[in-house]
Design an enzyme around this catalytic site. Sequence first.
Site, PDB file in Angstrom:
ATOM      1  N   ALA A 130       1.145  -0.733  -0.021  1.00  0.00           N
ATOM      2  CA  ALA A 130       0.037  -0.217  -0.279  1.00  0.00           C
ATOM      3  C   ALA A 130       0.903   0.865   0.004  1.00  0.00           C
ATOM      4  CB  ALA A 130      -0.897  -0.034   1.315  1.00  0.00           C
ATOM      5  N   ALA A 132       0.887   5.350  -0.050  1.00  0.00           N
ATOM      6  CA  ALA A 132      -0.087   7.320   0.640  1.00  0.00           C
ATOM      7  C   ALA A 132       0.594   8.230   0.150  1.00  0.00           C
ATOM      8  CB  ALA A 132      -0.855   6.772   1.623  1.00  0.00           C
ATOM      9  N   ALA A 135       3.259   8.017   3.061  1.00  0.00           N
ATOM     10  CA  ALA A 135       4.870   6.312   3.959  1.00  0.00           C
ATOM     11  C   ALA A 135       3.689   5.343   2.664  1.00  0.00           C
ATOM     12  CB  ALA A 135       4.284   6.350   4.948  1.00  0.00           C
ATOM     13  N   LYS A 151       6.229   0.158   8.322  1.00  0.00           N
ATOM     14  CA  LYS A 151       5.885   1.783   7.663  1.00  0.00           C
ATOM     15  C   LYS A 151       6.968   2.438   6.752  1.00  0.00           C
ATOM     16  CE  LYS A 151       3.174   6.226   7.907  1.00  0.00           C
ATOM     17  NZ  LYS A 151       2.039   5.419   9.230  1.00  0.00           N
ATOM     18  N   ASP A 286      -7.909  10.128  11.974  1.00  0.00           N
ATOM     19  CA  ASP A 286      -7.839   9.467  10.294  1.00  0.00           C
ATOM     20  C   ASP A 286      -8.683   8.224  10.051  1.00  0.00           C
ATOM     21  OD1 ASP A 286      -6.868  10.069   7.253  1.00  0.00           O
ATOM     22  OD2 ASP A 286      -4.902   9.576   8.275  1.00  0.00           O
TER      23      ASP A 286
END
Length: 496
Positions: A130, A132, A135, A151, A286
């Site tokens: 993933a 974003a 990061a 991450k 978030d």
Amino acid sequence: MASLGALTRLIGAGWTLVRNDAFLPREMDGFYSPAVRGLANTLRLFASRKDGRPGERLARSLQGLGPVAIKLGQFLSTRADIFGRTFAEDMGHLKDRLPPFPLKDARAAIAQELGRPVEDVFPTLGEAVAAASLAQAHEASLFDGRRVAVKVLRPGIERQVAADSAVLALAARLMERWAPPLRRLEPVRFAATVIRATELELDLRLEAAGADELAEVMAKDGYMATPKVVWPGVGKRVLTMEWAQGLPLSEDAALEQPGLDRKALADNLTRAFLAQALDHGVFHADLHEGNLFVAAPAKLFAVDFGIIGRLGPAERRYLAEILWGFLNRDYQRVAQVHFDAGYVPARHSVEAFAQALRAVGEPVFGRQADAVAMSRVLTQLFEITALYDMHLRPELVLLQKTMVTVEGVARRIDPAHDIWAAAAPVVRRWIARELSPISRVKQLAGDAETALRNLARMTQPQPAVAVEPERPGRLLWFALGALASGAAFLAGMLLR
């Protein structure tokens, strides 16, 4: 020079929107005034990429404008009930499906942050799963066999965020100077709040601490959980956590899992947020789909704790009383709390404001959520807040933003989600605990204890500091008055 650079980037951002026909999109022509329509037609002559739907064009523009713009797109993608499902889906890839940076760069960052070769920490480390705005996450394993997510911040992201922040600050100043109707939204203070929150996201050690704190908070209710932090794998630009259970909510398959109770899942999301905010004064700020994992029947797991919201005791009380008033359709009480909190200037009428709130609330109650046009409700609320000179409260920005996001995500899970019914148990529990007679006695006793401590400090010799002769006497009367009030209140309760 910094302002000149920010102005150049701001003009560039506007030009990017114009080139993608995302500034004043043609699909909205029917809503523009003649003057605005003329401007839109002129700007459209410079649009070089008109292909795609409005959401696709806006997402394409925001993706090229940097992390702050991407976060705006993430917020828009959660409100399908306001902007439409197609628009929200078009914006959805901004959540966790951005282009990743190379694995070799991630490995170099991990080794530098942890001070050891990657192989000494993670036997396996795969490509990004993933990516974003700030990061990306990699699947890895530990020597004890645990599956973890690592991450890693994007290379050079700190410089990019600083540049974006300067643009946002400049845009806010221009709005405050040249757009008087928008001044009550406090654009400069709002921008400062957003910038500060984004800056804190750039230190993953702080995110690890926030995740650890909220894990303790979440465990007390069970509405939501979070994977454990793997502290040996934490650095300023690297964060390691155990792998989250379930599927990411950003994938369509997440809501198609066998045995999934969508109503209970949506209720858990709303209650998890409110329990965090009301009961503990700290909340995950978030909560978009890219940061939520779900598993049957109604298990909810949160990741990405870069933005943490906090509320003081006064704000928590105001929030609870406003929600409780709406739940009981007590608009007079809701209005009074707004005045007590200073949200509405005292020159206005409490009764008239209560009447305005009734006009918003009554059409919503008794109707299924999917039959309520949230865009119309929000428009009406905005008009009312303008009529009563309500200014945006920067200290509540994260709370308001998260509430809107949570409602949007909950409605995607369950289109008929009733946010008021879901909130009722948490708000009722808070009211019963914090506003009970026993709680009030404790509060009075605490006030009296504080007053006595202040009295003790004031009566001690203070070299080189002049003390007004009357002040100790005033504090003593205040302390005795508080104690007497508490004793009388307690006696009254016991004699009933």
